[in-house]
Design a protein around this motif. Structure first.
Motif, short mmCIF file in Angstrom:
data_model
loop_
_atom_site.label_atom_id
_atom_site.label_comp_id
_atom_site.label_asym_id
_atom_site.label_seq_id
_atom_site.Cartn_x
_atom_site.Cartn_y
_atom_site.Cartn_z
N LEU A 127 0.80 -1.22 0.00
CA LEU A 127 0.00 0.00 0.00
C LEU A 127 0.83 1.27 0.00
CD1 LEU A 127 -2.78 -1.04 2.49
CD2 LEU A 127 -2.82 -1.08 0.00
N GLN A 128 2.07 1.16 -0.35
CA GLN A 128 2.94 2.33 -0.36
C GLN A 128 3.61 2.46 -1.72
OE1 GLN A 128 5.53 2.20 3.05
NE2 GLN A 128 3.89 1.51 4.36
N ASN A 129 4.15 3.64 -1.97
CA ASN A 129 4.89 3.90 -3.19
C ASN A 129 6.22 4.54 -2.88
OD1 ASN A 129 3.46 2.88 -5.31
ND2 ASN A 129 2.54 4.79 -5.92
N SER A 130 7.06 4.54 -3.85
CA SER A 130 8.36 5.14 -3.77
C SER A 130 8.67 5.70 -5.14
CB SER A 130 9.38 4.06 -3.38
OG SER A 130 10.68 4.58 -3.32
N VAL A 131 9.44 6.76 -5.20
CA VAL A 131 9.86 7.30 -6.49
C VAL A 131 11.37 7.15 -6.64
CG1 VAL A 131 7.96 8.91 -6.88
CG2 VAL A 131 9.88 9.64 -5.48
N GLY A 132 11.80 6.86 -7.85
CA GLY A 132 13.22 6.79 -8.20
C GLY A 132 13.56 8.02 -9.01
N PHE A 133 14.54 8.80 -8.55
CA PHE A 133 14.83 10.09 -9.17
C PHE A 133 16.29 10.47 -9.00
CE2 PHE A 133 13.77 10.88 -4.79
CZ PHE A 133 14.68 11.84 -4.38
N GLN A 134 16.71 11.46 -9.75
CA GLN A 134 17.99 12.13 -9.55
C GLN A 134 17.68 13.53 -9.05
OE1 GLN A 134 19.10 11.24 -13.67
NE2 GLN A 134 21.12 10.75 -12.85
N THR A 135 18.38 13.96 -8.00
CA THR A 135 18.19 15.31 -7.49
C THR A 135 18.90 16.29 -8.41
OG1 THR A 135 18.05 14.52 -5.22
CG2 THR A 135 18.57 16.85 -5.53
N ILE A 136 18.18 17.28 -8.87
CA ILE A 136 18.74 18.32 -9.73
C ILE A 136 19.07 19.57 -8.90
CG2 ILE A 136 18.35 19.80 -11.75
CD1 ILE A 136 18.52 16.75 -12.37
N LYS A 137 18.13 19.95 -8.03
CA LYS A 137 18.32 21.17 -7.24
C LYS A 137 17.73 20.96 -5.84
CE LYS A 137 17.43 26.14 -7.61
NZ LYS A 137 16.72 27.18 -8.35
N TYR A 138 18.51 21.36 -4.83
CA TYR A 138 18.06 21.23 -3.44
C TYR A 138 18.75 22.28 -2.59
CZ TYR A 138 22.53 19.18 -2.13
OH TYR A 138 23.87 18.98 -1.90
N SER A 139 18.23 22.47 -1.39
CA SER A 139 18.86 23.33 -0.39
C SER A 139 19.03 22.50 0.87
CB SER A 139 17.98 24.53 -0.05
OG SER A 139 17.82 25.36 -1.16
N THR A 140 20.14 22.71 1.56
CA THR A 140 20.34 22.08 2.85
C THR A 140 19.91 23.07 3.92
OG1 THR A 140 22.21 20.80 2.01
CG2 THR A 140 22.02 21.02 4.40
N VAL A 141 18.99 22.64 4.77
CA VAL A 141 18.50 23.47 5.87
C VAL A 141 19.24 23.01 7.12
CG1 VAL A 141 16.47 24.15 7.20
CG2 VAL A 141 16.27 23.72 4.74
N GLN A 142 19.80 23.98 7.85
CA GLN A 142 20.62 23.68 9.02
C GLN A 142 20.05 24.35 10.27
OE1 GLN A 142 24.43 25.22 7.87
NE2 GLN A 142 24.73 23.68 6.29
N PRO A 143 19.01 23.77 10.88
CA PRO A 143 18.43 24.39 12.08
C PRO A 143 19.48 24.63 13.17
CG PRO A 143 17.06 22.59 11.32
CD PRO A 143 18.32 22.54 10.51
N ASP A 144 20.38 23.69 13.35
CA ASP A 144 21.50 23.86 14.29
C ASP A 144 22.78 23.61 13.50
OD1 ASP A 144 23.49 23.75 16.20
OD2 ASP A 144 22.46 22.31 17.48
N PRO A 145 23.46 24.66 13.05
CA PRO A 145 24.67 24.49 12.22
C PRO A 145 25.75 23.64 12.89
CG PRO A 145 23.95 26.77 12.22
CD PRO A 145 23.13 26.06 13.25
N GLU A 146 25.73 23.55 14.21
CA GLU A 146 26.75 22.77 14.93
C GLU A 146 26.38 21.28 15.03
OE1 GLU A 146 29.62 24.23 15.87
OE2 GLU A 146 28.78 26.02 14.91
N ASN A 147 25.15 20.94 14.70
CA ASN A 147 24.69 19.56 14.85
C ASN A 147 24.14 19.08 13.51
OD1 ASN A 147 23.51 17.13 15.50
ND2 ASN A 147 22.22 17.95 17.14
N TRP A 148 24.98 18.38 12.74
CA TRP A 148 24.57 17.95 11.39
C TRP A 148 23.36 17.03 11.41
CZ3 TRP A 148 24.15 12.95 10.02
CH2 TRP A 148 24.79 12.01 10.82
N SER A 149 23.07 16.35 12.53
CA SER A 149 21.93 15.44 12.56
C SER A 149 20.59 16.18 12.50
CB SER A 149 21.99 14.53 13.79
OG SER A 149 21.80 15.27 14.97
N THR A 150 20.59 17.51 12.69
CA THR A 150 19.35 18.29 12.57
C THR A 150 19.13 18.78 11.15
OG1 THR A 150 20.39 20.43 13.08
CG2 THR A 150 19.58 19.10 14.95
N TRP A 151 20.11 18.60 10.30
CA TRP A 151 20.04 19.11 8.93
C TRP A 151 19.08 18.26 8.09
CZ3 TRP A 151 25.79 20.25 7.27
CH2 TRP A 151 26.38 21.08 8.22
N TYR A 152 18.49 18.89 7.10
CA TYR A 152 17.67 18.16 6.14
C TYR A 152 17.73 18.86 4.79
CZ TYR A 152 14.10 21.68 7.34
OH TYR A 152 13.42 22.84 7.56
#
Length: 186
Positions: A127-152
């Motif tokens: 009952l789920q789907n997934s997409v296969g893609f290549q990322t062309i453009k993205y931004s990295t959001v850094q809520p806590d620049p000192e803690n990479w695990s918060t980045w997305y």
């Protein structure tokens, strides 16, 4: 491009193919028309962070669907579990709306794996789907620049190769909706 891993950020080769699984309504399995064997689903949902720490933004599929979708070169496929040896069909309708990437796909090849996939969907096991893609453009959001695990990542543009029916997905904001010709209990 860099991806977040368990040990930090890793440089990824250009042209790297990614898979974005989404739970139930990104597939949002809206309907299965068993008479015509047409699956109606959301392949992707916008605006929420998934288990891969990505947010797919509205508009990220617009260019690729226009160029490669049903009204373009028609090179986007619907697969079973990202397996190119198990094509289920090609969408006849593929478009972004406010919720995500909406698809209508006939699954009428008669191939055994295609028929089995429809049965698994009807049984509530796929009952789920997934997409296969290549990322062309993205931004990295850094809520806590000192803690990479918060980045997305906020994904702004992709080259879409396929959508897949899968057992498990990465986006839990996409509920199962039902079937076109029967109720869930049927």
């Amino acid at each position: 491009m860099k991806l977040k891993t368990a040990v930090g950020l890793t440089e990824v080769p250009k042209g790297f193919l990614e898979y974005k699984s989404i739970k139930a309504a990104a597939m949002e399995l809206k309907d299965i028309d068993f008479a015509n064997k047409t699956v109606t689903a959301y392949w992707s949902a916008f605006g929420n962070k998934d288990f891969d720490d990505d947010i797919m933004l509205p508009g990220c599929y617009r260019k690729t669907v226009s160029e490669r979708g049903p009204s373009g070169s028609n090179e986007i496929f619907y697969l079973k579990s990202h397996n190119w040896e198990n094509p289920l069909g090609k969408p006849i309708r593929l478009e972004e709306d406010a919720k995500g990437l909406y698809a209508e796909t006939p699954v009428n090849s008669g191939a055994t794996f295609a028929e089995d996939t429809l049965k698994l969907m009807a049984a509530g096991l796929m009952l789920q789907n997934s997409v296969g893609f290549q990322t062309i453009k993205y931004s990295t959001v850094q809520p806590d620049p000192e803690n990479w695990s918060t980045w997305y990542r906020e994904i702004q543009e992709v080259k879409l190769w396929e959508g897949s029916a899968v057992v498990l997905g990465a986006n839990d904001q996409t509920p199962f909706m039902g079937f076109k010709q029967m109720s869930l209990t049927e």
